[in-house]
Design a protein around this motif. Structure first.
Motif, PDB file in Angstrom:
ATOM      1  N   THR A   1     -62.521  60.611 -94.765  1.00 61.07           N
ATOM      2  CA  THR A   1     -61.481  60.425 -93.762  1.00 61.07           C
ATOM      3  C   THR A   1     -62.130  60.208 -92.400  1.00 61.07           C
ATOM      4  N   SER A   2     -61.485  59.415 -91.567  1.00 54.14           N
ATOM      5  CA  SER A   2     -62.040  59.185 -90.234  1.00 54.14           C
ATOM      6  C   SER A   2     -61.009  58.517 -89.335  1.00 54.14           C
ATOM      7  N   TYR A   3     -61.141  58.737 -88.038  1.00 50.67           N
ATOM      8  CA  TYR A   3     -60.325  58.036 -87.037  1.00 50.67           C
ATOM      9  C   TYR A   3     -61.189  57.079 -86.211  1.00 50.67           C
TER      10      TYR A   3
ATOM     11  N   TYR B   1     -51.202  68.695-102.179  1.00 48.44           N
ATOM     12  CA  TYR B   1     -50.958  67.484-101.393  1.00 48.44           C
ATOM     13  C   TYR B   1     -51.112  67.598 -99.886  1.00 48.44           C
ATOM     14  N   ILE B   2     -50.795  68.764 -99.300  1.00 44.49           N
ATOM     15  CA  ILE B   2     -50.838  68.837 -97.841  1.00 44.49           C
ATOM     16  C   ILE B   2     -52.293  68.929 -97.370  1.00 44.49           C
ATOM     17  N   ARG B   3     -52.659  68.078 -96.435  1.00 46.65           N
ATOM     18  CA  ARG B   3     -54.030  68.081 -95.923  1.00 46.65           C
ATOM     19  C   ARG B   3     -53.991  68.129 -94.393  1.00 46.65           C
TER      20      ARG B   3
ATOM     21  N   SER C   1     -50.303  61.941 -89.122  1.00 42.74           N
ATOM     22  CA  SER C   1     -50.554  63.390 -89.269  1.00 42.74           C
ATOM     23  C   SER C   1     -50.551  64.066 -87.904  1.00 42.74           C
ATOM     24  N   LEU C   2     -51.185  63.386 -86.925  1.00 40.77           N
ATOM     25  CA  LEU C   2     -51.326  63.988 -85.593  1.00 40.77           C
ATOM     26  C   LEU C   2     -49.976  64.082 -84.899  1.00 40.77           C
TER      27      LEU C   2
ATOM     28  N   ARG D   1     -67.700  67.737 -90.025  1.00 39.87           N
ATOM     29  CA  ARG D   1     -67.961  66.419 -89.443  1.00 39.87           C
ATOM     30  C   ARG D   1     -66.867  66.135 -88.420  1.00 39.87           C
TER      31      ARG D   1
ATOM     32  N   LYS E   1     -47.806  66.781 -86.506  1.00 45.69           N
ATOM     33  CA  LYS E   1     -48.224  68.127 -86.106  1.00 45.69           C
ATOM     34  C   LYS E   1     -47.570  68.531 -84.792  1.00 45.69           C
TER      35      LYS E   1
ATOM     36  N   GLY F   1     -52.039  55.313 -89.173  1.00 51.78           N
ATOM     37  CA  GLY F   1     -53.176  56.220 -89.316  1.00 51.78           C
ATOM     38  C   GLY F   1     -53.081  57.495 -88.496  1.00 51.78           C
TER      39      GLY F   1
ATOM     40  N   ASP G   1     -46.761  69.704 -91.315  1.00 49.99           N
ATOM     41  CA  ASP G   1     -47.999  69.287 -91.981  1.00 49.99           C
ATOM     42  C   ASP G   1     -47.644  68.253 -93.032  1.00 49.99           C
ATOM     43  N   PHE G   2     -48.411  67.163 -93.076  1.00 52.87           N
ATOM     44  CA  PHE G   2     -48.035  66.042 -93.932  1.00 52.87           C
ATOM     45  C   PHE G   2     -49.016  65.813 -95.071  1.00 52.87           C
ATOM     46  N   PRO G   3     -48.531  65.249 -96.185  1.00 52.66           N
ATOM     47  CA  PRO G   3     -49.433  64.910 -97.301  1.00 52.66           C
ATOM     48  C   PRO G   3     -50.108  63.564 -97.065  1.00 52.66           C
ATOM     49  N   LEU G   4     -50.942  63.500 -96.027  1.00 52.51           N
ATOM     50  CA  LEU G   4     -51.585  62.244 -95.661  1.00 52.51           C
ATOM     51  C   LEU G   4     -53.058  62.469 -95.359  1.00 52.51           C
ATOM     52  N   GLU G   5     -53.859  61.444 -95.640  1.00 54.12           N
ATOM     53  CA  GLU G   5     -55.233  61.415 -95.165  1.00 54.12           C
ATOM     54  C   GLU G   5     -55.524  60.031 -94.596  1.00 54.12           C
ATOM     55  N   SER G   6     -56.318  59.990 -93.532  1.00 54.13           N
ATOM     56  CA  SER G   6     -56.588  58.737 -92.813  1.00 54.13           C
ATOM     57  C   SER G   6     -57.999  58.237 -93.101  1.00 54.13           C
TER      58      SER G   6
ATOM     59  N   TYR H   1     -67.918  61.892-101.748  1.00 52.90           N
ATOM     60  CA  TYR H   1     -67.044  62.699-100.898  1.00 52.90           C
ATOM     61  C   TYR H   1     -66.106  63.514-101.789  1.00 52.90           C
TER      62      TYR H   1
ATOM     63  N   LEU I   1     -39.937  62.805 -98.587  1.00 56.14           N
ATOM     64  CA  LEU I   1     -41.027  63.788 -98.546  1.00 56.14           C
ATOM     65  C   LEU I   1     -40.927  64.782 -99.694  1.00 56.14           C
TER      66      LEU I   1
ATOM     67  N   ARG J   1     -58.017  65.082 -86.202  1.00 54.59           N
ATOM     68  CA  ARG J   1     -58.839  64.190 -85.389  1.00 54.59           C
ATOM     69  C   ARG J   1     -59.829  65.108 -84.684  1.00 54.59           C
TER      70      ARG J   1
ATOM     71  N   ASN K   1     -56.082  66.754 -92.172  1.00 50.11           N
ATOM     72  CA  ASN K   1     -56.330  65.414 -91.631  1.00 50.11           C
ATOM     73  C   ASN K   1     -56.505  65.407 -90.113  1.00 50.11           C
TER      74      ASN K   1
ATOM     75  N   ASP L   1     -67.794  60.574 -86.447  1.00 53.57           N
ATOM     76  CA  ASP L   1     -68.417  60.662 -87.770  1.00 53.57           C
ATOM     77  C   ASP L   1     -69.731  61.435 -87.760  1.00 53.57           C
TER      78      ASP L   1
ATOM     79  N   THR M   1     -64.329  63.664 -87.037  1.00 52.44           N
ATOM     80  CA  THR M   1     -63.720  62.462 -87.619  1.00 52.44           C
ATOM     81  C   THR M   1     -63.503  61.348 -86.600  1.00 52.44           C
ATOM     82  N   VAL M   2     -63.913  61.573 -85.337  1.00 52.63           N
ATOM     83  CA  VAL M   2     -63.838  60.466 -84.379  1.00 52.63           C
ATOM     84  C   VAL M   2     -65.198  59.781 -84.267  1.00 52.63           C
TER      85      VAL M   2
END
Ligand SMILES: Cc1cc2nc3c(=O)[nH]c(=O)nc-3n(C[C@H](O)[C@H](O)[C@H](O)COP(=O)(O)OP(=O)(O)OC[C@H]3O[C@@H](n4cnc5c(N)ncnc54)[C@H](O)[C@@H]3O)c2cc1C
Ligand SMILES: [Zn+2]
Lengths: 420, 90
Positions: A306-308, B45-47, A246-247, B72, A250, A243, A255-260, B20, A401, B51, B49, B77, B74-75
């Motif tokens: 999305t959320s951590y 595709y690139i997001r 992405s961080l 928002r 970075k 999860g 930059d990655f094609p991912l969402e958490s 969403y 990728l 924290r 994302n 919410d 994301t830690v």
């Protein structure tokens, strides 16, 4: 190197005579050295597996495994442990079946009981679309040598007696696809078994030490990682941070094609053995098995955002339990004990990314989303292979990728709408 | 469950009323035929994302039916703000 005392009947009896005082720690906590031949970021099952196979199969033993929390505390310790390989596409069948083959015999290989139980995974079909899609999977699987068979509703009921197959239910069971080699394993034991075996081969497991930066040289190539305990040099870094990928990416400027997303699971109070297999219902979004402790282990869906936060919303759990009660009316009065969440990294095509990156010396294993536990030994092995050879193995070559640029997606999501 | 303030209805409503819509402020290509593979990859595709602060779209699906944007964390919410579609990034 540490000395690992093997688990055997002989050693068990020997230890019984001295109150089991002679067992050494499973793995020592290590302080980081200044440099390593390879670094793995993230001590989940995948990272642990990669460290183990680097040392065991590919001859690289000067390895550091760096974990920001405690090993196995990420999704490895939070998942519902479903293992199966009956995916639709050739690439997926090869990838997941590679892992299932490694699950077989893993307890013996690691000298650690990971409790792989081939109790069968039964996927229920509730409508005509499910029936057609599952049968298509079964045929595709047969061509790839992956077992998967069609069961009538009566055969489903015989395989899993608590199931309600009466036609009047809200989600009628029209049949099911059964993979008999599918099942479960004990997630914590998988992490501990790999950790113990890897550290016996010389791998340094460094916990409570987050990677905070990735250092690249003038030529752009990897030089090492910044951590909470200082800089650690290595020309080979593999990131297996689920999860948080992405961080970490970075930090390397990618930059990655991912969402958490948060994904939840829950367990009931323990009861006597009643549920013999794993049942999944993608249409109504419910997954269940019974742990060896007797708890019903139930998987819910992801949140929509999305959320951590590592916690999901209550209405997601409620929705899952409503479906469970509908399909298994026998459980309507069970009490739930605990719920929790993990953060899963989702790619646009719901298939993982496992291979090289545009940065020389930086490798990645991510995007397993809601279903990477089953792949643990395979992902570890393939990440190790890719790092050792600076080339992907032919099994993980399609999981590059570049596919998000050239369009060669492996679109399991569209094929199956399957979450695990 | 989140409580989300719809900037059109001017009311905080439960999350189940909303759908969403993914990361906000990703502009559609103005002239798609001129787009390179890299640009398509970036757009599709690139997001980010992140924290922390995340700009995202929501739709009040079971209310006014309209799209709006939100910031928002994301830690935690927690929503910092929501604002109407078309308004500048907050
Ligand atoms: C509720 C739930 C149910 C699931 N059910 C199933 C299932 O039934 N079957 C299945 O196959 N899959 C399932 N999954 C998915 C599965 O858990 C994951 O795909 C798999 O465990 C990923 O393994 P991993 O080792 O890559 O990740 P993790 O175990 O999450 O390991 C990643 C590690 O990286 C560490 N890390 C992150 N950032 C840093 C940093 N900066 N520095 C150092 N370390 C860092 C984290 O602390 C973590 O320990 C489920 C997931 C969840 C959350
Ligand atoms: Zn509204």
């Amino acid at each position: 190197m540490t000395t690992m005392k093997r688990f055997s009947g002989f050693n068990l009896i020997g230890e019984a005579f001295r109150s089991h005082q002679g067992w050494p720690e499973h793995w020592p906590d290590k302080a980081p050295k200044a440099s390593y031949d390879a670094i793995i970021v993230g001590a989940g099952g995948h990272g642990l597996g990669a460290a183990y196979y680097l040392a065991k199969k590919y001859g690289i033993t000067n390895v550091a495994l760096i974990e920001k929390g405690w090993l196995g505390g990420g999704n490895t310790g939070r998942n519902t442990t479903i293992i199966r390989s009956n995916y639709l596409y050739d690439e997926s069948a090869h990838l997941y079946d590679h892992a299932v083959k490694l699950w077989d015999g893993l307890s013996q290989e690691l000298n650690y009981n990971i409790m792989y139980s081939k109790r069968g995974v039964l996927m229920l079909a509730h409508n005509v679309h499910d029936v057609q899609s599952f049968k298509r999977h079964i045929h595709a699987n047969r061509l790839n040598g992956v077992d998967n068979e069609w069961l009538t509703p009566e055969e489903c009921k015989a395989y899993c007696p608590p199931l309600d197959i009466s036609p009047r239910t809200r989600h009628p069971v029209l049949g099911g696809a059964l993979q008999r080699r599918g099942g479960t394993a004990r997630h914590d034991s998988v992490a501990w078994g790999y950790a113990r075996a890897a550290s016996a081969l010389g791998v340094d497991i460094i916990q409570n030490c987050a990677v905070t930066g990735i250092r690249r040289g003038a030529d752009g190539a990897i030089e090492g990682v910044e951590t909470e305990r200082g800089f650690i040099a290595s020309r080979r870094v593999g990131v297996s941070a689920a999860g948080s990928t992405s961080l970490v990416m970075k930090m390397a400027g990618l930059d990655f094609p991912l969402e958490s997303y948060p994904l939840q699971a829950l367990v009931s109070e323990p009861v006597k053995p009643i549920f013999p297999c794993v049942v999944m219902s993608n249409t109504v979004h419910a997954y269940m098995s019974q742990s060896d402790k007797g708890e019903l282990v139930i998987g819910a869906g992801t949140d929509q955002y999305t959320s951590y936060s590592q916690r999901g919303a209550f209405h997601i759990v409620e929705h899952t339990l409503a479906a469970i009660c509908e399909i298994f009316p026998i459980f309507t009065r069970m009490r739930m004990l605990r719920t929790w969440g993990g953060i899963v990294d989702v790619t646009p095509d719901r298939s993982p990314i496992l291979g090289k990156t545009p940065v020389k010396g930086l490798y990645v294993n991510c995007g397993w989303g809601t279903g990477g536990f089953k792949a643990t030994p395979g992902a570890g092995d393939l990440l190790a292979y890719t790092m050792a050879h600076d080339e992907p193995h032919k099994i993980n070559a399609p999981y590059n990728l570049d596919r998000f640029r050239n369009g060669r997606l492996i679109d399991e999501a569209a094929a199956a709408a399957v979450a695990h | 469950m989140l409580l989300i303030h719809c900037p059109y209805c001017e009311e905080a409503r439960p999350e189940v009323e909303f759908a969403y819509g993914g990361e906000a402020h990703i502009a559609r290509p103005v002239d798609p035929s001129t787009y390179s593979d890299e640009q398509w990859e970036e757009f599709l595709y690139i997001r980010s994302n992140p924290r922390g602060r995340h700009h995202e779209r929501w739709r009040h699906a079971h209310g006014c039916g309209r799209f709006f944007n939100a910031v928002r964390d994301t830690v935690t919410d927690v929503f910092e703000t929501t604002y109407k579609a078309g308004e500048a990034r907050k």
